[in-house]
Design an enzyme around this catalytic site. Structure first.
Site, mmCIF file in Angstrom:
data_model
loop_
_atom_site.group_PDB
_atom_site.id
_atom_site.type_symbol
_atom_site.label_atom_id
_atom_site.label_comp_id
_atom_site.label_asym_id
_atom_site.label_seq_id
_atom_site.Cartn_x
_atom_site.Cartn_y
_atom_site.Cartn_z
ATOM 1 N N LYS A 1 -12.891 -1.169 6.907
ATOM 2 C CA LYS A 1 -12.106 -2.214 7.908
ATOM 3 C C LYS A 1 -12.349 -2.255 9.436
ATOM 4 C CE LYS A 1 -8.447 -1.935 4.358
ATOM 5 N NZ LYS A 1 -8.561 -3.199 3.714
ATOM 6 N N ASP B 1 -1.248 6.311 6.674
ATOM 7 C CA ASP B 1 -2.412 5.704 6.385
ATOM 8 C C ASP B 1 -2.855 4.672 6.973
ATOM 9 O OD1 ASP B 1 -3.998 4.053 4.808
ATOM 10 O OD2 ASP B 1 -2.769 3.402 3.102
ATOM 11 N N TRP C 1 0.930 -1.272 -0.043
ATOM 12 C CA TRP C 1 0.004 0.150 -0.032
ATOM 13 C C TRP C 1 0.776 1.237 0.112
ATOM 14 C CZ3 TRP C 1 -4.308 -0.947 -1.720
ATOM 15 C CH2 TRP C 1 -5.004 -2.122 -1.895
HETATM 16 N N1 PMP Z 1 -4.296 1.312 2.103
HETATM 17 C C1 PMP Z 1 -4.288 0.244 2.946
HETATM 18 C C2 PMP Z 1 -3.284 -0.068 4.135
HETATM 19 C C3 PMP Z 1 -5.197 -0.733 2.725
HETATM 20 O O1 PMP Z 1 -5.373 -1.928 3.383
HETATM 21 C C4 PMP Z 1 -6.151 -0.459 1.413
HETATM 22 C C5 PMP Z 1 -7.271 -1.416 1.163
HETATM 23 N N2 PMP Z 1 -7.104 -2.748 1.286
HETATM 24 C C6 PMP Z 1 -5.896 0.739 1.016
HETATM 25 C C7 PMP Z 1 -5.228 1.860 1.433
HETATM 26 C C8 PMP Z 1 -6.865 0.989 -0.405
HETATM 27 O O2 PMP Z 1 -8.021 1.247 0.153
HETATM 28 P P1 PMP Z 1 -9.168 1.662 -0.720
HETATM 29 O O3 PMP Z 1 -9.833 0.535 -1.322
HETATM 30 O O4 PMP Z 1 -10.257 2.351 0.404
HETATM 31 O O5 PMP Z 1 -8.929 2.710 -1.633
#
Ligand code: PMP
Length: 360
Positions: free
Chosen positions: A196, A172, A102
C-alpha cells in the site's frame, strides 16, 4: 491507455519516478551486469542495498537500536498469527481492540492459537468509530494489546495512541505506515504489508522492540520466529529481493521529498479536499465519525446506489482508477497513499462535482 490516478487500496499506486528508476536499471543493476532480480541475496551489492533500505526506513520513522527491523514474507495476514505465536506468554491472554474487518481477522487468528480477548469493538456502529480508550476493558496481565491504526475497508484511523501501561501495544499499520511521523516508543511491535504505502506485494515490514525478542516463545519454526528472523538479518532463506529493492527506492524517494513530515501535510491536504467535497454535498456520504476518519482510505456512497457502476465507469474513462469500494461494503473508496499526488485528489473532486451536476 496511459497511466491514470490509481486509487486502489492495494496493491496500490507507486511513485512514478521510482518505477522509472526501476525500469532504467532493470536489465543492469549498478555494475552487477545483471538485474537486481538475478543476483544473490548474499552478494555484496544486494547486502549493501538491503542495509541502506533498512537505514533509510529507520531514519524516516526515527527507529533506534532498541528495535529490530525485519523484512519478511507472508503479508500482514501472517503477522496476525506470528504476533500471538511469538508474544503471548504462557498462561496469559492477549487483548484486541477491533475497529474493522482487519482487526477482526487478527483477533480470529489469535483466538485459533490460544487465549485472546476483545477489549473493545465498534461492530455495532458498523465499524464507523473507535471506542473511547477510557472504556476499553483491558487486562493488565495481557501479553499485548493489538490495534489496527488504519482500517482499510471502512476508512477508520486512530489519530492518537491509547495508554496501555506496561502492556506492549501492537499495531497493524498496513495502510498508513509512513504517512505521518510516528512515536515508535509507544509500540512494542508494529507491522505493515508493503503493497500500500511501501512497495510491491510480497514484503512485510515488522518492527519489534528487542526486549520482546527475548521472551518470544521457543520451539517455533525459524521462519515464524521473530528472534530467528532478527538473528539472520531477515535472511534465513531467500528474501523477496525485488520487493526489498523497490521498497528501498521508495524509502529514498520519501527522504528526498521531505520525509514523513511532508507526507503528513500532503495527506491532510488530500483528505481535506475529498472530505470537504463529500460533506458539502447531499449526493455523497461518508458514515465515519469525524474524529476517526482515515486520511488514507476514504469510502463514500452515492445518494442513489444504482449510479455506482456509472460513476465507476465514467471515472475510469477519465483516468481515475480502482475506485470501487471493498466487496464486503460496496460503494466507492478512494485510497490516498503517499504516492498519490495532490493533483489526483483534485481531479477526483472535480469529477465528483461534475458527476453530481449531471446526475444529482
Ligand atoms: N491489515 C490491513 C489493515 C489491511 O488493509 C490488509 C490488506 N488489505 C491486511 C491486513 C492483509 O494484508 P495482506 O494481504 O498483506 O496479508
Amino acid at each position: 491507455m496511459s497511466r491514470g490516478f490509481n486509487f486502489s487500496a492495494g496493491p496500490a499506486i507507486l511513485p512514478e519516478i521510482v518505477l522509472q528508476q526501476a525500469q532504467e536499471e532493470l536489465l543492469e543493476w549498478g555494475d552487477c551486469g545483471a538485474s537486481v532480480m538475478e543476483v544473490s541475496h548474499r552478494s555484496k551489492a544486494f547486502i549493501r542495498m538491503a542495509e541502506e533500505a533498512e537505514q533509510d526506513f529507520r531514519s524516516l520513522l526515527g527507529i533506534d537500536d532498541r528495535y529490530a527491523v525485519l523484512f519478511v514474507q507472508g503479508g500482514a495476514t501472517l503477522q496476525f498469527a506470528m504476533v500471538p505465536m511469538n508474544l503471548r506468554r504462557s498462561g496469559c491472554s492477549a487483548d484486541y481492540v477491533i475497529t474493522g474487518s482487519w482487526g477482526k481477522k487478527a483477533y480470529g487468528q489469535a483466538q485459533n492459537l490460544g487465549p485472546a480477548r476483545i477489549a473493545a469493538i465498534s461492530e455495532e456502529s458498523g465499524f464507523h468509530d473507535i471506542p473511547d480508550p477510557q472504556l476499553w476493558a483491558l487486562d493488565n496481565r495481557a501479553s499485548y494489546v493489538h490495534i489496527t491504526p488504519n482500517e482499510t475497508i471502512a476508512g477508520v484511523e486512530y489519530h492518537q495512541w491509547p495508554e496501555t501501561g506496561d502492556v506492549p501495544l501492537v499495531g497493524d499499520f498496513s495502510s498508513t505506515l509512513l504517512s505521518r511521523p510516528l512515536d515508535v516508543s509507544r509500540f512494542g511491535l508494529f507491522y505493515a504489508g508493503a503493497q500500500k504505502n511501501i512497495g510491491p506485494a510480497g514484503l512485510t515490514m515488522v518492527v519489534i522492540k528487542k526486549e520482546l525478542l527475548e521472551n518470544t516463545t521457543e520451539n517455533l519454526p525459524d521462519m515464524l520466529s521473530y528472534s530467528a528472523l532478527a538473528g539472520s538479518g531477515s535472511m534465513l532463506n531467500t528474501p523477496p529481493t525485488f520487493a526489498w529493492y523497490l521498497a528501498g527506492l521508495v524509502f529514498k524517494w520519501l527522504v528526498s521529498e521531505g520525509g514523513v513530515a511532508e507526507m503528513d501535510s500532503r495527506s491532510s491536504r488530500k483528505a481535506e479536499l475529498l472530505y470537504n467535497a463529500i460533506d458539502r454535498s447531499d449526493f455523497y456520504y461518508n458514515p465515519v465519525a469525524e474524529s476517526a476518519r482515515s486520511r488514507m482510505n476514504i469510502p463514500f456512497t452515492l445518494a442513489n446506489a444504482t449510479l455506482d457502476s456509472t460513476f465507476l465507469e465514467q471515472a475510469e474513462s477519465e483516468g481515475l482508477l480502482a475506485l470501487k469500494g471493498h466487496r464486503s461494503v460496496g460503494g466507492i473508496r478512494a485510497s490516498l497513499y503517499n504516492a498519490m499526488p495532490v493533483e489526483g485528489a483534485e481531479a477526483l473532486v472535480a469529477f465528483m462535482q461534475n458527476f453530481e451536476k449531471k446526475m444529482g
